[in-house]
Scaffold this motif. Sequence first.
Motif, short mmCIF file in Angstrom:
data_model
loop_
_atom_site.label_atom_id
_atom_site.label_comp_id
_atom_site.label_asym_id
_atom_site.label_seq_id
_atom_site.Cartn_x
_atom_site.Cartn_y
_atom_site.Cartn_z
N HIS A 7 0.83 -1.20 0.00
CA HIS A 7 0.00 0.00 0.00
C HIS A 7 0.86 1.26 0.00
O HIS A 7 0.58 2.24 -0.71
CB HIS A 7 -0.90 -0.03 1.23
N GLY A 8 1.94 1.23 0.77
CA GLY A 8 2.83 2.37 0.82
C GLY A 8 3.47 2.66 -0.53
O GLY A 8 3.57 3.83 -0.96
N ILE A 9 3.89 1.62 -1.23
CA ILE A 9 4.47 1.80 -2.56
C ILE A 9 3.42 2.34 -3.52
O ILE A 9 3.69 3.26 -4.31
CB ILE A 9 5.05 0.47 -3.08
N ALA A 10 2.20 1.78 -3.44
CA ALA A 10 1.13 2.23 -4.33
C ALA A 10 0.85 3.72 -4.13
O ALA A 10 0.68 4.46 -5.11
CB ALA A 10 -0.13 1.41 -4.07
N LEU A 11 0.80 4.16 -2.89
CA LEU A 11 0.51 5.57 -2.62
C LEU A 11 1.61 6.47 -3.16
O LEU A 11 1.34 7.56 -3.68
CB LEU A 11 0.33 5.80 -1.12
N ARG A 12 2.86 6.03 -3.05
CA ARG A 12 3.95 6.83 -3.60
C ARG A 12 3.87 6.91 -5.13
O ARG A 12 4.12 7.97 -5.72
CB ARG A 12 5.30 6.25 -3.16
N GLN A 13 3.50 5.80 -5.74
CA GLN A 13 3.35 5.81 -7.20
C GLN A 13 2.18 6.68 -7.63
O GLN A 13 2.28 7.42 -8.63
CB GLN A 13 3.17 4.37 -7.71
N LEU A 14 1.08 6.62 -6.89
CA LEU A 14 -0.07 7.47 -7.21
C LEU A 14 0.25 8.94 -6.98
O LEU A 14 -0.22 9.83 -7.71
CB LEU A 14 -1.28 7.04 -6.38
N ALA A 15 1.06 9.22 -5.95
CA ALA A 15 1.47 10.60 -5.70
C ALA A 15 2.34 11.12 -6.84
O ALA A 15 2.23 12.28 -7.25
CB ALA A 15 2.21 10.69 -4.37
N SER A 16 3.20 10.26 -7.37
CA SER A 16 4.04 10.66 -8.51
C SER A 16 3.18 10.96 -9.72
O SER A 16 3.47 11.89 -10.49
CB SER A 16 5.04 9.55 -8.84
N ARG A 17 2.11 10.20 -9.89
CA ARG A 17 1.20 10.47 -11.01
C ARG A 17 0.56 11.85 -10.85
O ARG A 17 0.42 12.61 -11.82
CB ARG A 17 0.11 9.39 -11.08
N VAL A 59 -4.09 -8.88 -2.18
CA VAL A 59 -2.68 -8.48 -2.06
C VAL A 59 -1.89 -8.93 -3.28
O VAL A 59 -0.91 -8.27 -3.67
CB VAL A 59 -2.03 -9.01 -0.76
N THR A 60 -2.29 -10.04 -3.89
CA THR A 60 -1.60 -10.48 -5.10
C THR A 60 -1.80 -9.47 -6.22
O THR A 60 -0.86 -9.10 -6.93
CB THR A 60 -2.09 -11.86 -5.54
N TRP A 61 -3.06 -9.00 -6.36
CA TRP A 61 -3.32 -7.98 -7.38
C TRP A 61 -2.55 -6.69 -7.07
O TRP A 61 -1.97 -6.07 -7.97
CB TRP A 61 -4.82 -7.67 -7.47
N LEU A 62 -2.56 -6.27 -5.82
CA LEU A 62 -1.88 -5.04 -5.47
C LEU A 62 -0.39 -5.14 -5.77
O LEU A 62 0.22 -4.19 -6.27
CB LEU A 62 -2.13 -4.70 -4.00
N ALA A 63 0.19 -6.29 -5.46
CA ALA A 63 1.61 -6.50 -5.78
C ALA A 63 1.86 -6.37 -7.28
O ALA A 63 2.84 -5.75 -7.71
CB ALA A 63 2.06 -7.86 -5.27
N LEU A 64 0.97 -6.95 -8.07
CA LEU A 64 1.13 -6.86 -9.52
C LEU A 64 0.95 -5.43 -10.01
O LEU A 64 1.67 -4.97 -10.90
CB LEU A 64 0.12 -7.77 -10.22
N MET A 65 0.00 -4.70 -9.43
CA MET A 65 -0.29 -3.34 -9.88
C MET A 65 0.88 -2.39 -9.62
O MET A 65 1.10 -1.44 -10.40
CB MET A 65 -1.56 -2.83 -9.21
N ILE A 66 1.63 -2.62 -8.57
CA ILE A 66 2.78 -1.75 -8.29
C ILE A 66 4.03 -2.24 -9.00
O ILE A 66 5.09 -1.60 -8.92
CB ILE A 66 3.05 -1.62 -6.78
N GLY A 67 3.93 -3.37 -9.69
CA GLY A 67 5.08 -3.89 -10.43
C GLY A 67 6.00 -4.76 -9.63
O GLY A 67 7.20 -4.86 -9.94
N LYS A 68 5.47 -5.43 -8.57
CA LYS A 68 6.29 -6.31 -7.75
C LYS A 68 5.56 -7.64 -7.53
O LYS A 68 4.94 -7.85 -6.49
CB LYS A 68 6.60 -5.65 -6.40
N PRO A 69 5.62 -8.56 -8.50
CA PRO A 69 4.97 -9.85 -8.31
C PRO A 69 5.43 -10.52 -7.02
O PRO A 69 6.60 -10.39 -6.62
CB PRO A 69 5.42 -10.66 -9.55
N LEU A 70 4.53 -11.24 -6.38
CA LEU A 70 4.87 -11.85 -5.09
C LEU A 70 6.03 -12.83 -5.21
O LEU A 70 6.80 -12.99 -4.26
CB LEU A 70 3.64 -12.57 -4.52
N VAL A 71 6.17 -13.49 -6.36
CA VAL A 71 7.30 -14.42 -6.51
C VAL A 71 8.62 -13.67 -6.30
O VAL A 71 9.53 -14.16 -5.63
CB VAL A 71 7.27 -15.11 -7.89
N GLY A 72 8.75 -12.48 -6.86
CA GLY A 72 9.97 -11.70 -6.70
C GLY A 72 10.22 -11.30 -5.26
O GLY A 72 11.36 -11.35 -4.76
N LEU A 73 9.16 -10.88 -4.55
CA LEU A 73 9.30 -10.53 -3.13
C LEU A 73 9.71 -11.74 -2.31
O LEU A 73 10.57 -11.65 -1.41
CB LEU A 73 7.98 -9.97 -2.60
#
Length: 718
Positions: A38-48, A552-566
């Motif tokens: 969520h924190g990453i998503a908010l930073r990305q949305l703020a950049s937008r 959470v899987t969708w959110l991870a994908l939306m920010i560009g960090k698939p759960l497999v990578g994490l």
Amino acid sequence: MSTPRLLVRLGAAAMLLFCARALPQERAPAGMLRSYLHGIALRQLASRKELISEIRTPEQFEKRKTEVRRLLLTLMGGLPGERAALNIQKTGTVDRGDYRIEKIIYQSLPNFYVTANLYVPQAGKSPYPAVLQPTGHSLAAKARASYQALALGLVKNGFVVLTYDPVGQGERRIYYDAGLGDSKVGGATMEHDMAGIQSLLAGESIARYMIWDGMRGIDLLQSLTYVDPKRIGISGCSGGGTLTAYLAALEDRLQAAAPSCYITDWEDQLLGTGPQDAEQQFPDQFKNALNHADLVEAFAPKPYLICSTSEDFFPIAGSRKTFQESQRIYSLLGAGEKISTSYDSGPHGTTQRQLEAIYAWMNRWLKGQNGEISPEPSFQTEYEEDLICTPTGQLSTSLGGETVSTLNMGRFSKLAPPRQVLIGKPDLDRFQAKLREEILRLTRYEASQGPLQAKVLDETERKGYRLTHLTYQAGPDRMVTALLVEPPHKAHRNAILYVDERGKEAAAEPGGDVEQLAQLGYTVLAVDPSGIGETASRWSDDSDSLLGQEKVTWLALMIGKPLVGLRMEDILRGVDLLGEKGLLYGGECLGFGKGFAAVDLLHAAAMDQRIAGVLIEDGLLSYASIARTPIHRQVFDTIIPGILGVYDLPDLVASLAPRPVQLVNMRSPVGNRVFLREVQSEYECARASYAALGSAGRLRLGLRREDESIAAAYPALR
């Protein structure tokens, strides 16, 4: 820094602080993954927001609009693009005097049929303006009374209306079982998710089919002599609102739009129900700075009406923010009067007041009227069965044809990675280097170099070995919970890093594998990577029992960090911890993966030679098996978008040569054990590569009996 940009940054900072406080609290560490994403998503949305604040001229906006359209098409995997003949079939008519309802079937793609109702005025003068009406998530779809209401109100106002069943709904169930008389997987949302998750493997979204159906619907409307092809609008509610927003953003032939109960802002959406069905968001969406307002603004300067309700799970507060931003863009283009809202109290759904606002909006912009709202005309909705286009109520048992699932399987089965037998070390080195590049590209894995900050939570003794519960830092704002199991006398054996889809506590139950390994003299570090065991999120959905941790899987994908990578990072930080504690004998450890979590371990081993061997039990057979199978269970968090045709799990195994690997009791995408001969066939190239490299005995494919000890099942551990 410009004043607008400064204000945006201050507002974004305030929103980050507010959302950090407002995010529903979950017991740590269960809430950790959601909070981190969520924190990453908010930073990305703020950049937008910062990006949009810099748009000060129409020319700058047109550049952004072009980019948004390009991104949308890219993220959904493009459109099918084959404009086959519509082959319109008329299967019946309901005549109501001043209008008629034609029951039709048209072809969206070859042998891919769409069931639809065409509402046609029988008063006034043609050519009539028309409205395309995608419907929301409902089993009745086009025949649902609330969706009929919009079509009936519009036809009474002199519009031709085409409303149709989206895939997975109405007469177009994807997984319909004639014996069951229902879908094998559940309701409309489950049908979308089942096919949509499969689509992700090829870097696609199920939305591409749904949008294409709508575009072909516009083709149909334009083919009718009594429709004015230059006066076509679009309006739909809920999932129909989603498709309205997509089609308006991408389809130049549409002249007015009015989505209902969809448009919001992702900052607000993430605080509540979060990501929705598979067509309603895309991987890398936030990473690429896309929010709901972009869908609205891609239609500018054409007329756009946003309808929202106060109790909707698409928050009305977000709708207001989107309107405010989009209103500035419309005003910049000199079209401020062409964007408006209709807000009303009530739950999810289009209210009567909003229906009347939609009629007025379409009358104003497609018929040149003054836009005054008049009372809804009187009408009577039809019985659902009277609007059915097929004899049986389902295409699959009437006309047959393709479904999204069969189209996917037909195409995806051809997307096999290029494979060759590795016949020497130069071949192996080149293959490993190329594979690691692709793993980094697709999983977005980032190695962490920071301090582990390991903390011991408690220590206990059990049957002659010690259990230590601890945590360590995987990366910024993310910790891993782990269990260190140490036998009393450490043998000169590799430590084992153990990952179980059920979580470390289940793996360490008395008599279980972890205890047996300790009794064999192994030191075991059992870890709960992100979203597993203690770190499993409580941000749940009705579909979780079938799909896993969908949100959470969708959110991870939306920010560009698939759960497999994490999870790769979490696992390899566990190897770091073993090294820090002096438990890596010879600088190496073994990896043991149980269940579908073994996917993460295999990826980690392919990236790090310190994992000197891998044991897999109950693991997923392959990504290809998901692509060629209509139904899957609990695989979503293993999905890596675009992986098909690049590499697969057998390629990861081949890359580990000559390290020892044993695969036992491999499972299908629905979780059932597959026959050993199927495993042998799937991993034939890996077996051949091991043999060519002189290490045939180091790749073992086998079975384990239910009552068989771990020592008996895995001879290498004795």
